[in-house]
Motif scaffolding. Structure first.
Motif, mmCIF file in Angstrom:
data_model
loop_
_atom_site.group_PDB
_atom_site.id
_atom_site.type_symbol
_atom_site.label_atom_id
_atom_site.label_comp_id
_atom_site.label_asym_id
_atom_site.label_seq_id
_atom_site.Cartn_x
_atom_site.Cartn_y
_atom_site.Cartn_z
ATOM 1 N N ASN A 77 15.960 15.542 72.223
ATOM 2 C CA ASN A 77 15.606 16.451 73.308
ATOM 3 C C ASN A 77 16.168 17.856 73.156
ATOM 4 N N GLY A 78 16.748 18.155 71.989
ATOM 5 C CA GLY A 78 17.195 19.513 71.708
ATOM 6 C C GLY A 78 18.455 19.938 72.418
ATOM 7 N N TYR A 79 19.334 18.987 72.730
ATOM 8 C CA TYR A 79 20.631 19.307 73.318
ATOM 9 C C TYR A 79 21.732 19.350 72.259
ATOM 10 N N ALA A 80 21.449 18.809 71.067
ATOM 11 C CA ALA A 80 22.468 18.682 70.016
ATOM 12 C C ALA A 80 21.811 18.749 68.645
ATOM 13 N N ILE A 81 22.647 19.032 67.647
ATOM 14 C CA ILE A 81 22.203 18.957 66.254
ATOM 15 C C ILE A 81 22.951 17.816 65.565
ATOM 16 N N VAL A 82 22.422 17.412 64.417
ATOM 17 C CA VAL A 82 23.085 16.382 63.618
ATOM 18 C C VAL A 82 24.264 17.022 62.903
ATOM 19 N N ARG A 83 25.443 16.423 63.078
ATOM 20 C CA ARG A 83 26.649 16.952 62.436
ATOM 21 C C ARG A 83 27.745 15.894 62.457
ATOM 22 N N TYR A 84 28.702 16.039 61.568
ATOM 23 C CA TYR A 84 29.888 15.177 61.495
ATOM 24 C C TYR A 84 29.545 13.717 61.179
ATOM 25 N N ILE A 85 28.502 13.555 60.382
ATOM 26 C CA ILE A 85 28.114 12.247 59.868
ATOM 27 C C ILE A 85 27.615 12.506 58.456
ATOM 28 N N SER A 86 27.828 11.565 57.557
ATOM 29 C CA SER A 86 27.513 11.808 56.166
ATOM 30 C C SER A 86 26.817 10.611 55.520
ATOM 31 N N PRO A 87 25.906 10.892 54.585
ATOM 32 C CA PRO A 87 25.321 9.804 53.798
ATOM 33 C C PRO A 87 26.191 9.466 52.581
ATOM 34 N N ILE A 88 27.328 10.151 52.450
ATOM 35 C CA ILE A 88 28.216 9.970 51.295
ATOM 36 C C ILE A 88 29.486 9.255 51.741
ATOM 37 N N LYS A 89 29.787 8.124 51.116
ATOM 38 C CA LYS A 89 30.942 7.310 51.509
ATOM 39 C C LYS A 89 32.275 8.026 51.352
ATOM 40 N N SER A 90 32.414 8.876 50.358
ATOM 41 C CA SER A 90 33.712 9.481 50.063
ATOM 42 C C SER A 90 34.052 10.682 50.949
ATOM 43 N N SER A 91 33.175 11.064 51.856
ATOM 44 C CA SER A 91 33.427 12.199 52.730
ATOM 45 C C SER A 91 34.589 11.896 53.665
ATOM 46 N N TYR A 92 35.608 12.743 53.674
ATOM 47 C CA TYR A 92 36.809 12.501 54.482
ATOM 48 C C TYR A 92 36.580 12.809 55.964
ATOM 49 N N PHE A 93 36.098 14.002 56.258
ATOM 50 C CA PHE A 93 36.000 14.437 57.648
ATOM 51 C C PHE A 93 34.858 13.744 58.384
ATOM 52 N N TYR A 94 33.780 13.510 57.688
ATOM 53 C CA TYR A 94 32.596 12.955 58.315
ATOM 54 C C TYR A 94 32.602 11.431 58.269
ATOM 55 N N TYR A 95 31.939 10.822 59.218
ATOM 56 C CA TYR A 95 31.796 9.377 59.222
ATOM 57 C C TYR A 95 30.571 9.013 58.390
ATOM 58 N N TYR A 96 30.688 7.986 57.583
ATOM 59 C CA TYR A 96 29.607 7.564 56.706
ATOM 60 C C TYR A 96 28.698 6.556 57.401
ATOM 61 N N ASP A 97 27.397 6.848 57.417
ATOM 62 C CA ASP A 97 26.396 5.892 57.882
ATOM 63 C C ASP A 97 25.033 6.418 57.428
ATOM 64 N N SER A 98 24.571 5.957 56.288
ATOM 65 C CA SER A 98 23.353 6.510 55.684
ATOM 66 C C SER A 98 22.095 6.195 56.494
ATOM 67 N N ASP A 99 21.994 5.022 57.094
ATOM 68 C CA ASP A 99 20.809 4.690 57.891
ATOM 69 C C ASP A 99 20.768 5.485 59.189
ATOM 70 N N TYR A 100 21.896 5.574 59.850
ATOM 71 C CA TYR A 100 21.954 6.267 61.134
ATOM 72 C C TYR A 100 21.696 7.760 60.962
ATOM 73 N N ILE A 101 22.225 8.356 59.903
ATOM 74 C CA ILE A 101 21.997 9.788 59.688
ATOM 75 C C ILE A 101 20.526 10.071 59.428
ATOM 76 N N ASP A 102 19.861 9.190 58.689
ATOM 77 C CA ASP A 102 18.420 9.371 58.453
ATOM 78 C C ASP A 102 17.656 9.321 59.772
ATOM 79 N N HIS A 103 18.015 8.373 60.626
ATOM 80 C CA HIS A 103 17.391 8.243 61.945
ATOM 81 C C HIS A 103 17.606 9.525 62.763
ATOM 82 N N LEU A 104 18.839 10.030 62.775
ATOM 83 C CA LEU A 104 19.137 11.235 63.555
ATOM 84 C C LEU A 104 18.396 12.449 63.013
ATOM 85 N N TYR A 105 18.305 12.582 61.679
ATOM 86 C CA TYR A 105 17.557 13.710 61.108
ATOM 87 C C TYR A 105 16.067 13.620 61.428
ATOM 88 N N ASP A 106 15.521 12.417 61.471
ATOM 89 C CA ASP A 106 14.118 12.256 61.879
ATOM 90 C C ASP A 106 13.922 12.760 63.311
#
Length: 173
Positions: free
Chosen positions: A118-147
């Motif tokens: 609904n355009g209240y937020a952008i996708v951020r602080y999640i990563s498709p890369i497991k080794s990312s320290y600051f971001y949480y890794y979840d490749s399926d969920y990030i794809d869903h959010l980007y869609d």
């Protein structure tokens, strides 16, 4: 029915990482992506809403479209989450000692999905890369959010109805 699951594991850097799922009562919505419950602070996984206060200038209020859309996101979060129970999956603590969490509202709707679609937020602080320290890794969920974010952009939902120049003011970094 409420349930709790708690497990503890250690990461490579020896930081304590905890994970639990439960039903909680949201006491206070701080902004569009952060809330309080039982003296704990929670940060919603995968989203970033516009800021209403600038941490780089001693937390002075932001202005213009950033403040407008930040306030809108906070109001929507209060409407959806304020003073209610939600199902939460607290994944880990971030560097600010907040629980990074997936939140499901009582109607079964995923809060992050709603805010992005609904355009209240952008996708951020999640990563498709497991080794990312600051971001949480979840490749399926990030794809869903980007869609959902692409849907919001195409349909000019929320702040996506603004020009690129205004969008840069809403998210200056």
């Amino acid at each position: 029915m409420s349930f709790s699951f708690f497990s503890i594991s250690f990461t490579n850097s020896c930081n304590l990482v905890s994970h639990y799922s439960s039903e909680i009562f949201i006491e206070n919505v701080i902004d569009g992506d952060t809330f309080l419950s039982n003296d704990s602070k929670y940060r919603i996984l995968g989203i970033d809403t516009p800021e209403t206060y600038d941490s780089s200038s001693n937390f002075k209020p932001t202005s213009g479209p950033q403040y407008f859309y930040g306030t809108l996101a906070k109001e929507k979060a209060r409407e959806l989450l304020g003073q209610t129970k939600v199902d939460i999956e607290a994944l880990k603590k971030d560097k600010y000692d907040r629980w990074i969490s997936k939140v499901t509202m009582k109607n079964g709707l995923d809060f992050s999905s709603y805010m992005i679609k609904n355009g209240y937020a952008i996708v951020r602080y999640i990563s498709p890369i497991k080794s990312s320290y600051f971001y949480y890794y979840d490749s399926d969920y990030i794809d869903h959010l980007y869609d959902l974010q692409n849907y919001a952009k195409i349909n000019k939902m929320g702040f996506w109805s603004e020009s690129n120049a205004v969008l840069k003011k809403i998210y200056p970094k």
